[in-house]
Design an enzyme around this catalytic site. Sequence first.
Site, PDB file in Angstrom:
ATOM      1  N   HIS A   1     -18.321 -35.867 -51.032  1.00  0.00           N
ATOM      2  CA  HIS A   1     -18.536 -34.894 -49.961  1.00  0.00           C
ATOM      3  C   HIS A   1     -18.996 -35.580 -48.666  1.00  0.00           C
ATOM      4  O   HIS A   1     -19.989 -35.195 -48.053  1.00  0.00           O
ATOM      5  CB  HIS A   1     -19.547 -33.837 -50.392  1.00  0.00           C
ATOM      6  CG  HIS A   1     -19.356 -32.524 -49.688  1.00  0.00           C
ATOM      7  ND1 HIS A   1     -19.627 -31.314 -50.269  1.00  0.00           N
ATOM      8  CD2 HIS A   1     -18.900 -32.228 -48.441  1.00  0.00           C
ATOM      9  CE1 HIS A   1     -19.370 -30.329 -49.412  1.00  0.00           C
ATOM     10  NE2 HIS A   1     -18.930 -30.873 -48.291  1.00  0.00           N
ATOM     11  N   LEU A   2     -18.215 -36.574 -48.257  1.00  0.00           N
ATOM     12  CA  LEU A   2     -18.556 -37.357 -47.074  1.00  0.00           C
ATOM     13  C   LEU A   2     -17.684 -37.036 -45.868  1.00  0.00           C
ATOM     14  O   LEU A   2     -17.844 -37.651 -44.817  1.00  0.00           O
ATOM     15  CB  LEU A   2     -18.426 -38.858 -47.386  1.00  0.00           C
ATOM     16  CG  LEU A   2     -19.469 -39.454 -48.317  1.00  0.00           C
ATOM     17  CD1 LEU A   2     -19.114 -40.906 -48.635  1.00  0.00           C
ATOM     18  CD2 LEU A   2     -20.857 -39.386 -47.680  1.00  0.00           C
ATOM     19  N   GLY A   3     -16.762 -36.082 -46.018  1.00  0.00           N
ATOM     20  CA  GLY A   3     -15.818 -35.825 -44.939  1.00  0.00           C
ATOM     21  C   GLY A   3     -16.469 -35.510 -43.607  1.00  0.00           C
ATOM     22  O   GLY A   3     -15.970 -35.914 -42.556  1.00  0.00           O
TER      23      GLY A   3
ATOM     24  N   ALA B   1     -12.405 -29.236 -48.081  1.00  0.00           N
ATOM     25  CA  ALA B   1     -13.002 -27.973 -47.634  1.00  0.00           C
ATOM     26  C   ALA B   1     -14.144 -27.593 -48.565  1.00  0.00           C
ATOM     27  O   ALA B   1     -15.290 -28.010 -48.359  1.00  0.00           O
ATOM     28  CB  ALA B   1     -11.932 -26.886 -47.565  1.00  0.00           C
TER      29      ALA B   1
ATOM     30  N   ASP C   1     -12.760 -34.475 -51.898  1.00  0.00           N
ATOM     31  CA  ASP C   1     -14.079 -34.768 -51.330  1.00  0.00           C
ATOM     32  C   ASP C   1     -15.085 -33.693 -51.696  1.00  0.00           C
ATOM     33  O   ASP C   1     -16.278 -33.866 -51.473  1.00  0.00           O
ATOM     34  CB  ASP C   1     -13.974 -34.892 -49.803  1.00  0.00           C
ATOM     35  CG  ASP C   1     -15.274 -35.373 -49.163  1.00  0.00           C
ATOM     36  OD1 ASP C   1     -15.831 -36.381 -49.643  1.00  0.00           O
ATOM     37  OD2 ASP C   1     -15.726 -34.740 -48.190  1.00  0.00           O
TER      38      ASP C   1
ATOM     39  N   ASP D   1      -2.260 -19.491 -42.385  1.00  0.00           N
ATOM     40  CA  ASP D   1      -3.566 -18.970 -41.981  1.00  0.00           C
ATOM     41  C   ASP D   1      -3.380 -17.553 -41.464  1.00  0.00           C
ATOM     42  O   ASP D   1      -2.975 -17.347 -40.319  1.00  0.00           O
ATOM     43  CB  ASP D   1      -4.209 -19.845 -40.911  1.00  0.00           C
ATOM     44  CG  ASP D   1      -5.661 -19.482 -40.661  1.00  0.00           C
ATOM     45  OD1 ASP D   1      -6.030 -18.305 -40.877  1.00  0.00           O
ATOM     46  OD2 ASP D   1      -6.441 -20.367 -40.266  1.00  0.00           O
TER      47      ASP D   1
ATOM     48  N   GLU E   1     -21.261 -29.939 -57.612  1.00  0.00           N
ATOM     49  CA  GLU E   1     -21.548 -31.201 -56.944  1.00  0.00           C
ATOM     50  C   GLU E   1     -22.956 -31.680 -57.281  1.00  0.00           C
ATOM     51  O   GLU E   1     -23.919 -30.931 -57.092  1.00  0.00           O
ATOM     52  CB  GLU E   1     -21.386 -31.041 -55.430  1.00  0.00           C
ATOM     53  CG  GLU E   1     -19.945 -30.713 -55.052  1.00  0.00           C
ATOM     54  CD  GLU E   1     -19.696 -30.668 -53.555  1.00  0.00           C
ATOM     55  OE1 GLU E   1     -20.679 -30.790 -52.772  1.00  0.00           O
ATOM     56  OE2 GLU E   1     -18.534 -30.527 -53.150  1.00  0.00           O
TER      57      GLU E   1
END
Length: 353
Positions: A317-319, A268, A293, A196, A298
């Site tokens: 996409h449930l994270g 992400a 995810d 990062d 989408e």
Amino acid sequence: MRVLAAGDRFVLPDLLAGALAAELGGAAEVRRLELPWPDVPFGPVAEVDEASGDEDTMIEALAGMDACVTQMAPVTAKVLDNAPGLRLVAVARGGPVNVDLDAATARGVRVCYAPGRNATATAEYTVGLMLAVLRRIPETHAALAGRREWGGRYYAYEATGLELEGTPVGLIGGGAVGGRVARILEGFGADVQIYDPYLPGAGAASSVPRGGATPHTPRSGFAASLDDLLRRSRVVSLHARLTPGNRGMIGARELALMPPGSVLVNCARGPLVDEDALCDALESGHLMGAGLDTFAVEPPPAGSRLFGLPGVVMTPHLGGASRAVAERAARIVAAEVGRLHRGEPLAHCLNPA
């Protein structure tokens, strides 16, 4: 304060109204509106994105309101033009993409958001997705529950998966989510490295500086570069924001740097990964699996190569979806309304001036 609680089937209108009552007591006059997401997918509405509902419904609901708390309601220039008394829009998500920020600023309407609302949920989900891929949990569940196969073949050496303990795990992004993932993985005994460039001390391989640690700073070390992280990680997990500069940051070249039999996890943003290159790496056997995810489109189109690939675990996409997230988001935006009512500075305002 007259407040519109424009909720949906996730951040419920009643959750918003309850948080407003707890924050303002009898000082809040709340009008409820339920938007159709997620039963009806969100999408663009006029000039804003990822919105649910329509402008005319919002114009009618905002009549006489001082503030609006919402997750998905479209707050466009047209809506703002028809809500002259509106002073604040507080959006219960990580970014107010459903609000025309320029139009709001021009009309003196302050816009707030809810940073960090789903960081814990996403971090926990990420680790769950790692385990699902590494230990083939969905695949073996389907064999037993769906086909009534005991699955003795999964005891074969080549069919077994990896443990997290002692496994090199590379995290791309060490912010609110990535930092939490690192701390969870350290509890498993994984060998965690973070890439990062925006974190202090991340310019060279090092441990996290103790003096600059935050409550969510892991004990993990920093990788000297993205290439270095990819070369040494059996599991790579993405935790970066999507920007014009990092779209497709994980492509054929980057996947080739990962050790044979490794795993990619993405909770992400889908466009961070070149999906065709990922499918190539999975089909060739270079990657053991992937936990996804999020996707480039989408939901993924019916003809997506990802469907049916061995070792792929896909979730819609449930994270960031948990009851605690919805409750926390409601409290964050209600607190902003409380600050406005009391004349205090807003905590998460994008246009305070």
